[in-house]
Scaffold this active site. Structure first.
Site, PDB file in Angstrom:
ATOM      1  N   VAL A 241       0.876  -1.181   0.000  1.00 37.68           N
ATOM      2  CA  VAL A 241       0.000   0.000   0.000  1.00 37.68           C
ATOM      3  C   VAL A 241       0.915   1.234   0.000  1.00 37.68           C
ATOM      4  O   VAL A 241       0.968   2.016   0.962  1.00 37.68           O
ATOM      5  CB  VAL A 241      -0.984  -0.025   1.185  1.00 37.68           C
ATOM      6  CG1 VAL A 241      -2.067   1.037   0.989  1.00 37.68           C
ATOM      7  CG2 VAL A 241      -1.643  -1.400   1.315  1.00 37.68           C
ATOM      8  N   HIS A 242       1.629   1.391  -1.125  1.00 34.44           N
ATOM      9  CA  HIS A 242       2.665   2.427  -1.228  1.00 34.44           C
ATOM     10  C   HIS A 242       2.194   3.793  -0.725  1.00 34.44           C
ATOM     11  O   HIS A 242       2.882   4.453   0.057  1.00 34.44           O
ATOM     12  CB  HIS A 242       3.066   2.610  -2.700  1.00 34.44           C
ATOM     13  CG  HIS A 242       3.505   1.371  -3.405  1.00 34.44           C
ATOM     14  ND1 HIS A 242       4.758   0.838  -3.270  1.00 34.44           N
ATOM     15  CD2 HIS A 242       2.849   0.573  -4.299  1.00 34.44           C
ATOM     16  CE1 HIS A 242       4.868  -0.221  -4.046  1.00 34.44           C
ATOM     17  NE2 HIS A 242       3.729  -0.415  -4.673  1.00 34.44           N
ATOM     18  N   ASP A 243       1.029   4.205  -1.235  1.00 36.53           N
ATOM     19  CA  ASP A 243       0.645   5.607  -1.053  1.00 36.53           C
ATOM     20  C   ASP A 243       0.175   5.944   0.359  1.00 36.53           C
ATOM     21  O   ASP A 243       0.035   7.124   0.698  1.00 36.53           O
ATOM     22  CB  ASP A 243      -0.448   5.982  -2.072  1.00 36.53           C
ATOM     23  CG  ASP A 243       0.093   6.005  -3.495  1.00 36.53           C
ATOM     24  OD1 ASP A 243       1.322   6.104  -3.666  1.00 36.53           O
ATOM     25  OD2 ASP A 243      -0.725   5.920  -4.440  1.00 36.53           O
TER      26      ASP A 243
END
Ligand code: BDR
Ligand code: CA
Length: 320
Positions: A241-243
């Site tokens: 969940v990079h962001d």
């Protein structure tokens, strides 16, 4: 009570942008979200703006949305439909919002919001897509820098890439913009793949979200479920969940570690296009040449706990 952190989310939703927005919305006691701006990235500008409008309404986030750049500064747009689907949000059908974007484009809108902040107040920019809008803002209105506390962005990597062996998607898509941002003199925190690959949800966690009757959990689970069907994620059984990382860093810096570095963005046409070369040899530089704090590691279980509980909390508040 500590003052809230004023933030502006500049995004290209995007499945993980959508989960990040849920996390930010659930933390409204700590974050004061002034605006959401859209930028061409995971999907076309029309689609990501649509998603930003629908998501803000679905999460109960009463903030203005302004539409930003339809293409990178000098290159052709490049989307990530194979990861985020045709709409940008996987197979999810969010209720269609009747909200409309601001009349001003994102760059003018960002300028307006920042320059209208009271004296002695600043905001944090949180870009989670290509850095096109932010570069345009900094070049067009350089005086606005004094109103930006820092830019905490998702993008880049000290080691390796995802779209090429050397480059991460957000930087690869618009390296010229990333270079302008990295050289702008505002303090930066780079949340690149080094740390975001430690910030994932597992297949079981996603399955539980999908089975929930909590409306936000269900949507977030469905979106993450689409993401996990992609070859890279399927093989690993997890979804990065990079962001959500930049927002989590603002609220829980204690779960992250990193180092100061001088970042150089490669704007060439070669195999390293879009890479963020991080020089950690601080002793070779004057203090003002070190342009970023580069996150390197995160406590994965804490990240999962905070993200999942925020998603449920937001859904509970929607039910009541
Ligand atoms: C980044 O690229 C996009 O596809 C994601 O939304 C994230 O911002 C990860 O490389
Ligand atoms: Ca994104």
């Amino acid at each position: 009570m500590a003052e809230k952190i004023k933030v502006i989310m500049d995004c290209d939703p995007g499945i993980d942008d959508a989960l990040a927005m849920a996390y930010a919305a659930a933390n409204s006691d700590t974050l004061d979200i002034l605006a959401v701006t859209s930028v061409s990235g995971n999907q076309s500008i029309q689609k990501v703006t649509r998603n930003a409008l629908d998501l803000t309404e679905f999460y109960g986030l009463d903030v203005p949305v302004a539409e930003g750049a339809p293409a990178p500064l000098v290159r052709e747009p490049q989307f990530a439909a194979e990861i985020h689907g045709n709409t940008g949000l996987g197979d999810c059908e969010l209720p269609r919002s009747s909200r409309v974007p601001e009349q001003e484009n994102a760059v003018l809108f960002l300028y307006k919001i920042l320059s209208q902040l009271p004296e002695n107040e600043q905001a944090v920019l949180v870009p989670t897509g290509p850095l096109t809008n932010i570069a345009l803002l900094l070049k067009t209105f350089p005086e606005v820098k004094s109103k930006i506390r820092e830019i905490v962005f998702m993008g880049g990597a000290a080691k390796g890439g995802n779209v090429t062996p050397a480059a991460e998607f957000n930087i690869y898509v618009d390296p010229e913009a990333a270079k302008i941002v990295c050289d702008c003199g505002v303090p930066l925190v780079m949340c690149g793949l080094d740390v975001t690959t430690k910030c994932f949800l597992t297949r079981n966690q996603i399955a539980k979200l999908c089975q929930s009757n909590n409306p936000v959990a269900k949507i977030c689970g469905d979106m993450a479920g689409f993401y996990i069907s992609q070859p890279y994620n399927k093989y690993k059984g997890t979804v990065n969940v990079h962001d959500a990382v930049p927002f989590m860093y603002l609220i829980h810096p204690e779960i992250f570690t990193g180092e100061n570095a001088k970042i150089n963005v490669d704007c060439s046409e070669g195999v390293s296009r879009g890479s963020t070369l991080c020089d950690f040899r601080w002793w070779n530089y004057e203090e003002n040449e070190i342009n970023a704090f580069v996150l390197e590691d995160a406590m994965t279980e804490k990240f999962q706990e905070y993200l999942i509980s925020a998603i449920y909390e937001l859904g509970e508040s929607k039910k009541s």
